[in-house]
Write a protein that holds these residues in place. Sequence first.
Motif, PDB file in Angstrom:
ATOM      1  N   UNK A  58      -3.708  -8.167   6.706  1.00  0.00           N
ATOM      2  CA  UNK A  58      -5.000  -8.470   6.077  1.00  0.00           C
ATOM      3  C   UNK A  58      -4.966  -8.127   4.587  1.00  0.00           C
ATOM      4  N   UNK A  59      -4.387  -6.962   4.256  1.00  0.00           N
ATOM      5  CA  UNK A  59      -4.273  -6.561   2.844  1.00  0.00           C
ATOM      6  C   UNK A  59      -3.421  -7.546   2.063  1.00  0.00           C
ATOM      7  N   UNK A  60      -2.298  -7.954   2.659  1.00  0.00           N
ATOM      8  CA  UNK A  60      -1.408  -8.916   1.988  1.00  0.00           C
ATOM      9  C   UNK A  60      -2.129 -10.220   1.701  1.00  0.00           C
ATOM     10  N   UNK A  61      -2.880 -10.700   2.700  1.00  0.00           N
ATOM     11  CA  UNK A  61      -3.579 -11.975   2.504  1.00  0.00           C
ATOM     12  C   UNK A  61      -4.682 -11.826   1.451  1.00  0.00           C
ATOM     13  N   UNK A  62      -5.438 -10.710   1.524  1.00  0.00           N
ATOM     14  CA  UNK A  62      -6.497 -10.474   0.539  1.00  0.00           C
ATOM     15  C   UNK A  62      -5.955 -10.392  -0.872  1.00  0.00           C
ATOM     16  N   UNK A  63      -4.778  -9.780  -1.017  1.00  0.00           N
ATOM     17  CA  UNK A  63      -4.128  -9.688  -2.333  1.00  0.00           C
ATOM     18  C   UNK A  63      -3.666 -11.067  -2.794  1.00  0.00           C
ATOM     19  N   UNK A  64      -3.077 -11.819  -1.867  1.00  0.00           N
ATOM     20  CA  UNK A  64      -2.559 -13.145  -2.200  1.00  0.00           C
ATOM     21  C   UNK A  64      -3.699 -14.089  -2.614  1.00  0.00           C
ATOM     22  N   UNK A  65      -4.862 -13.933  -1.995  1.00  0.00           N
ATOM     23  CA  UNK A  65      -5.993 -14.804  -2.302  1.00  0.00           C
ATOM     24  C   UNK A  65      -6.819 -14.314  -3.487  1.00  0.00           C
ATOM     25  N   UNK A  66      -6.383 -13.185  -4.087  1.00  0.00           N
ATOM     26  CA  UNK A  66      -7.034 -12.730  -5.315  1.00  0.00           C
ATOM     27  C   UNK A  66      -8.264 -11.862  -5.130  1.00  0.00           C
ATOM     28  N   UNK A  67      -8.535 -11.400  -3.895  1.00  0.00           N
ATOM     29  CA  UNK A  67      -9.717 -10.564  -3.656  1.00  0.00           C
ATOM     30  C   UNK A  67      -9.412  -9.068  -3.745  1.00  0.00           C
ATOM     31  N   UNK A  68      -8.132  -8.698  -3.552  1.00  0.00           N
ATOM     32  CA  UNK A  68      -7.767  -7.280  -3.508  1.00  0.00           C
ATOM     33  C   UNK A  68      -6.647  -6.942  -4.475  1.00  0.00           C
ATOM     34  N   UNK A  69      -6.652  -5.677  -4.907  1.00  0.00           N
ATOM     35  CA  UNK A  69      -5.508  -5.103  -5.618  1.00  0.00           C
ATOM     36  C   UNK A  69      -4.960  -4.013  -4.710  1.00  0.00           C
ATOM     37  N   UNK A  70      -3.715  -4.163  -4.299  1.00  0.00           N
ATOM     38  CA  UNK A  70      -3.130  -3.278  -3.283  1.00  0.00           C
ATOM     39  C   UNK A  70      -1.936  -2.529  -3.857  1.00  0.00           C
ATOM     40  N   UNK A  71      -1.799  -1.282  -3.484  1.00  0.00           N
ATOM     41  CA  UNK A  71      -0.649  -0.507  -3.939  1.00  0.00           C
ATOM     42  C   UNK A  71      -0.437   0.713  -3.061  1.00  0.00           C
ATOM     43  N   UNK A  72       0.563   1.520  -3.450  1.00  0.00           N
ATOM     44  CA  UNK A  72       0.835   2.784  -2.754  1.00  0.00           C
ATOM     45  C   UNK A  72       0.578   3.914  -3.727  1.00  0.00           C
ATOM     46  N   UNK A  73      -0.065   4.972  -3.260  1.00  0.00           N
ATOM     47  CA  UNK A  73      -0.335   6.134  -4.096  1.00  0.00           C
ATOM     48  C   UNK A  73       0.257   7.379  -3.452  1.00  0.00           C
ATOM     49  N   UNK A  74       0.744   8.280  -4.311  1.00  0.00           N
ATOM     50  CA  UNK A  74       1.238   9.583  -3.868  1.00  0.00           C
ATOM     51  C   UNK A  74       1.134  10.527  -5.058  1.00  0.00           C
ATOM     52  N   UNK A  75       1.066  11.823  -4.802  1.00  0.00           N
ATOM     53  CA  UNK A  75       1.034  12.794  -5.911  1.00  0.00           C
ATOM     54  C   UNK A  75       2.354  12.699  -6.662  1.00  0.00           C
ATOM     55  N   UNK A  76       2.253  12.373  -7.952  1.00  0.00           N
ATOM     56  CA  UNK A  76       3.473  12.197  -8.748  1.00  0.00           C
ATOM     57  C   UNK A  76       4.312  13.476  -8.792  1.00  0.00           C
ATOM     58  N   UNK A  77       3.643  14.639  -8.886  1.00  0.00           N
ATOM     59  CA  UNK A  77       4.389  15.903  -9.007  1.00  0.00           C
ATOM     60  C   UNK A  77       5.297  16.132  -7.804  1.00  0.00           C
ATOM     61  N   UNK A  78       4.842  15.680  -6.647  1.00  0.00           N
ATOM     62  CA  UNK A  78       5.624  15.854  -5.428  1.00  0.00           C
ATOM     63  C   UNK A  78       6.972  15.137  -5.543  1.00  0.00           C
ATOM     64  N   UNK A  79       6.926  13.932  -6.110  1.00  0.00           N
ATOM     65  CA  UNK A  79       8.154  13.148  -6.253  1.00  0.00           C
ATOM     66  C   UNK A  79       8.995  13.645  -7.431  1.00  0.00           C
ATOM     67  N   UNK A  80       8.319  13.993  -8.540  1.00  0.00           N
ATOM     68  CA  UNK A  80       9.063  14.446  -9.728  1.00  0.00           C
ATOM     69  C   UNK A  80       9.809  15.743  -9.459  1.00  0.00           C
ATOM     70  N   UNK A  81       9.193  16.636  -8.667  1.00  0.00           N
ATOM     71  CA  UNK A  81       9.863  17.916  -8.362  1.00  0.00           C
ATOM     72  C   UNK A  81      11.177  17.705  -7.620  1.00  0.00           C
TER      73      UNK A  81
END
Length: 578
Positions: free
Chosen positions: A83-106
């Motif tokens: 559903x997210x993929x289709x909503x993004x493809x049709x221009x209704x949604x902006x989809x991404x992944x979020x995580x605390x940057x410090x966790x990855x940088x450490x």
Amino acid sequence: MAEKYINAEKGVETADDAIQGAMDIIAENVSDNAEIRKRLKNIIRLNGFIVSKAADAEKDSVYSAYYDFSEPVNKIAGHRILALNRGEREGFLKVGIEIEDDRCLNIIYRLLVTANNECAETVKNACADAYSRLIFPSVETEIRSELTDKADEQAIKLFALNLRQLLMQPPVKRHTAIGLDPGYRTGCKLAVVDPTGRVLDTAVIYPTHNEQQVQKSKQTLKNMIKKYHAEIIAIGNGTASKETEMFTAECISEIDDKVSYMVVSEAGASVYSASKLAAAEMPDLDLTLRSAVSIARRLQDPLAELVKIEPKAIGVGQYQHDMPQKQLGEALDGVVEDCVNNVGADLNTASPALLSRVAGLSSTVSKNIVAYREENGAFHSRSELKKVPKLGPKTFEQCAGFLRVPESKNPLDHTAVHPESYTAAEKLLELCGYTTADIINGGVDGLREKIKNIGETTAAEKIGVGVPTLNDIADELTKPGRDPRDELPPPLLRTDVLDIKDLKPGMELKGTVRNVIDFGAFVDIGVHQDGLVHISQISDKRINHPSDVLKVGDVVNVRILSVDTTKGRISLTMKNNS
């Protein structure tokens, strides 16, 4: 330290340019480090969140539930990914992944920034740049691609499961049927077909027009019912279906004949009607009337009719148009062939479309079989197949066991016993005191008991086959030519109709499962809109997936939870409590 790398000819005009160049090199090296990518991917999988926002908050859409959405990467369901993929493809949604940057940088700092000197801060900055500019976007794309692949795989499996259950719906045999293809402006197309699917009559009626036309339409339908002794009516579930259903129920109530109806899915009917196959089958009929014929036949024998339609157009899944079409096509074609081979095909009535789904038969050979039948009359034995052009010994070996010849003098030709096993079957009958003539009238009931007395292994040795083959032959001789679909509950036929406005919370109804999806099942309860039984309302016990409990075609008892007449939404429960 950087000053000695200043070189105007190479574009390094200041110490800052040299440091920036060094940082770029470090960032590239960090990005190319497979160990870092592997660790970051794992931590994002475990601790990241899929998030989506509205591309335009002012715009209302079917994706409004995802305008401010967040769910852990390791828990999100496949249908939400699609559903997210289709909503993004049709221009209704902006989809991404979020995580605390410090966790990855450490993780990167612990692996690479090992010295605590005057360069450490610069190296850290280079690592942070590598993470934000190069690594995270790439890893985010990879993880979203993995999630999509997994969701696609699940959806294809579910689509295949639903398709199998739809194709294996019990046929309504030995009944003349009327098919109604509803419509407003152009009227409702009507077709009468005999128990073998042959078209007897057609008409166009106007049940949604003025009162005069309604009365005229009623008379036409009543005349058709009486003239052809029709007992079942199939109504397509498309435009004007609700009005046509109400009209039909009213008609039935005004006559003494015992007639019932069922609303059937008309998915793919219009595509089939305009196809070369439909034109070849019904050259004298307008394509709008062909659709009514197809709807009637779908009730009589779902498998024989639905094989004529491209599987993904049948509409029993979720997001089928978003699937990898090659994988979807292969999976669904496999299901159709398996169902046809499981049921078998009548050599003297099967269409080329049905025959082409039998193991070993190509489209060309299937057409040749029908052409031979039309030229020479009905087949009188399986062996006669060998006279069909381009049907060689190898093809015969592959297809013969799946083809039935009711007109044959050899009773074994009516069964799923392969010609190669005829000798073994005859020996088994003789060993148990029977002949092939004994299997004609419903099978040999006492065969299993006699095999048990002789001993399976002994009997198998005496007739020259293995025990599994012995059991297969015995099953078929006990119930010759059995149709596995006959053992399933019959479809739910109706004689009256409900309106969504008639529904009240707490009402108990009987319905037919039309589609099973990841988050629940849609159930036809006799109103135009199917109701949704959410996965949490299917069972009093916890279940992993709706398909653990339900399948397409199941007749179930449900209770109304809520009704939204504005949006046409009906919530149902199958739970015994509350």
